[in-house]
Design a protein around this motif. Sequence first.
Motif, PDB file in Angstrom:
ATOM      1  N   LYS A 342       0.977  -1.190  -0.074  1.00 51.57           N
ATOM      2  CA  LYS A 342      -0.069   0.041  -0.206  1.00 51.57           C
ATOM      3  C   LYS A 342       0.515   1.511  -0.092  1.00 51.57           C
ATOM      4  O   LYS A 342       0.726   2.150  -0.416  1.00 51.57           O
ATOM      5  CB  LYS A 342      -0.770   0.142   0.872  1.00 51.57           C
ATOM      6  N   ARG A 345       2.318   1.841  -3.106  1.00 50.87           N
ATOM      7  CA  ARG A 345       1.599   2.175  -4.479  1.00 50.87           C
ATOM      8  C   ARG A 345       1.388   3.448  -3.906  1.00 50.87           C
ATOM      9  O   ARG A 345       0.853   4.323  -5.458  1.00 50.87           O
ATOM     10  CB  ARG A 345       0.060   1.548  -4.088  1.00 50.87           C
ATOM     11  N   ASP A 349       1.111   6.341  -7.048  1.00 53.41           N
ATOM     12  CA  ASP A 349       0.545   7.183  -6.897  1.00 53.41           C
ATOM     13  C   ASP A 349       0.295   8.306  -7.289  1.00 53.41           C
ATOM     14  O   ASP A 349      -0.551   8.907  -7.722  1.00 53.41           O
ATOM     15  CB  ASP A 349      -0.354   6.647  -7.108  1.00 53.41           C
ATOM     16  N   ARG A 369       4.510   0.464 -13.152  1.00 56.30           N
ATOM     17  CA  ARG A 369       3.488   0.263 -12.698  1.00 56.30           C
ATOM     18  C   ARG A 369       2.973  -0.958 -12.540  1.00 56.30           C
ATOM     19  O   ARG A 369       2.450  -1.912 -11.777  1.00 56.30           O
ATOM     20  CB  ARG A 369       3.591   1.144 -11.042  1.00 56.30           C
ATOM     21  N   LYS A 370       2.070  -0.662 -14.011  1.00 58.69           N
ATOM     22  CA  LYS A 370       0.502  -1.823 -13.644  1.00 58.69           C
ATOM     23  C   LYS A 370       1.317  -2.974 -14.126  1.00 58.69           C
ATOM     24  O   LYS A 370       2.226  -3.469 -15.102  1.00 58.69           O
ATOM     25  CB  LYS A 370       0.472  -1.142 -15.508  1.00 58.69           C
ATOM     26  N   ILE A 373       2.190  -3.468  -9.484  1.00 55.53           N
ATOM     27  CA  ILE A 373       2.442  -3.348  -8.788  1.00 55.53           C
ATOM     28  C   ILE A 373       0.999  -3.708  -8.354  1.00 55.53           C
ATOM     29  O   ILE A 373       0.039  -2.491  -8.879  1.00 55.53           O
ATOM     30  CB  ILE A 373       2.784  -2.164  -7.855  1.00 55.53           C
ATOM     31  N   ARG A 374      -0.336  -4.018  -7.488  1.00 51.13           N
ATOM     32  CA  ARG A 374      -1.935  -4.144  -7.727  1.00 51.13           C
ATOM     33  C   ARG A 374      -2.211  -3.903  -6.593  1.00 51.13           C
ATOM     34  O   ARG A 374      -1.338  -3.782  -5.141  1.00 51.13           O
ATOM     35  CB  ARG A 374      -1.855  -5.643  -8.551  1.00 51.13           C
TER      36      ARG A 374
END
Length: 374
Positions: A342, A345, A349, A369-370, A373-374
Amino acid sequence: MSASIQPPAETRFAEELAALAANDKAPRPENWHLSPQAVRQFILGSEGAALTHEWEGKKTKTFITRKYYGETALIERCVVTLLGHRGLMLVGEPGTAKSMLSELLAAAIAGDSKLVIQGTAGTTDDHIKYSWNYALLLAEGPSQRSLVPSPLHIAMQRGALARFEEITRCQPEIQDTLVSLLSDKALHIPELGDDSVLFARKGFNVIATANLRDRGVHEMSSALKRRFNFETVPPLADKKQEMELVKRQAEALLADSNIAVKCPEDVMEVLVTTFQDLRLGRTEEGTVIERPSTVMSTAEAVAVAHAAALDAHYFGKGTLEPEHLARQLLGTALKDNADDIKKLRHYMDVVVKARAAKSKTWDRFHQARKGIIR
């Protein structure tokens, strides 16, 4: 025999040590291979000046490379400590080059960095003092021939430096074995007779390391602490220096594997800036972010740069790209804490996305990142 993956410092930098020894005119303490001034130069570099000396039968010039990036005063204090009677204790966060500094000091001062005790929960008195060849012990009884000296025992005999890694990983009663050894500089061996004592030669000392994150694992006794001078090795704060260090060490690792990968400056800046942001919990722009629980050290940055360069060589076009960094960053930033995903991410973001609007390199890093990192 194939080459070692990581030869000791005295082997890796043999030519530099020879150049320093040949040009060293300053006084040397007894059993020191170099003077204190030359030891400092070996670690901090010659600042572009070449030293002329004989090497492998030929006259040559050698540059002394900088191996530690940090304050000069720290290195000088470490050398002065080792000139005295107290041991040197290097403490700091994981990955701040404590072990590397210990190795460099031992190589320059004693010519041998391999006299190492690795502290663990299973370390015993035997690892610190001596043990026995039990076949000879049963056949002949206690004797010098059946005695198996520890690295510290050998260092006392030679007047050299012993290295004690991760000392706080040892049980307190095992740590305290060092108290009398550092106080008296003598090792009693009662099995060889009441008067059998090994007195350390001049030059003997101990360099120990401990991680600040291990504080509370096994606290050192006050008696043992008094036998050491403590020096804190801080993380690298200068981004330019960290970039230089990461790039140099990654390229050295690649050279050892005979791999050539281009490492563009802007890509290396993305890597080092990301590590500094996550390490400090604050960006250059002043944005406060949550730090991951894992250690975002310079050593980890080198590992990511090396892995990303291998990725670029074997699965790319031979040039380090932001996408390679993004793929390898995940394995470093995410260890055993699920909440770190988290935090990473959020960093991508918010911070990386803002930079992506102004930089193509940061944009590619952000887009990568796609799927990762989900």
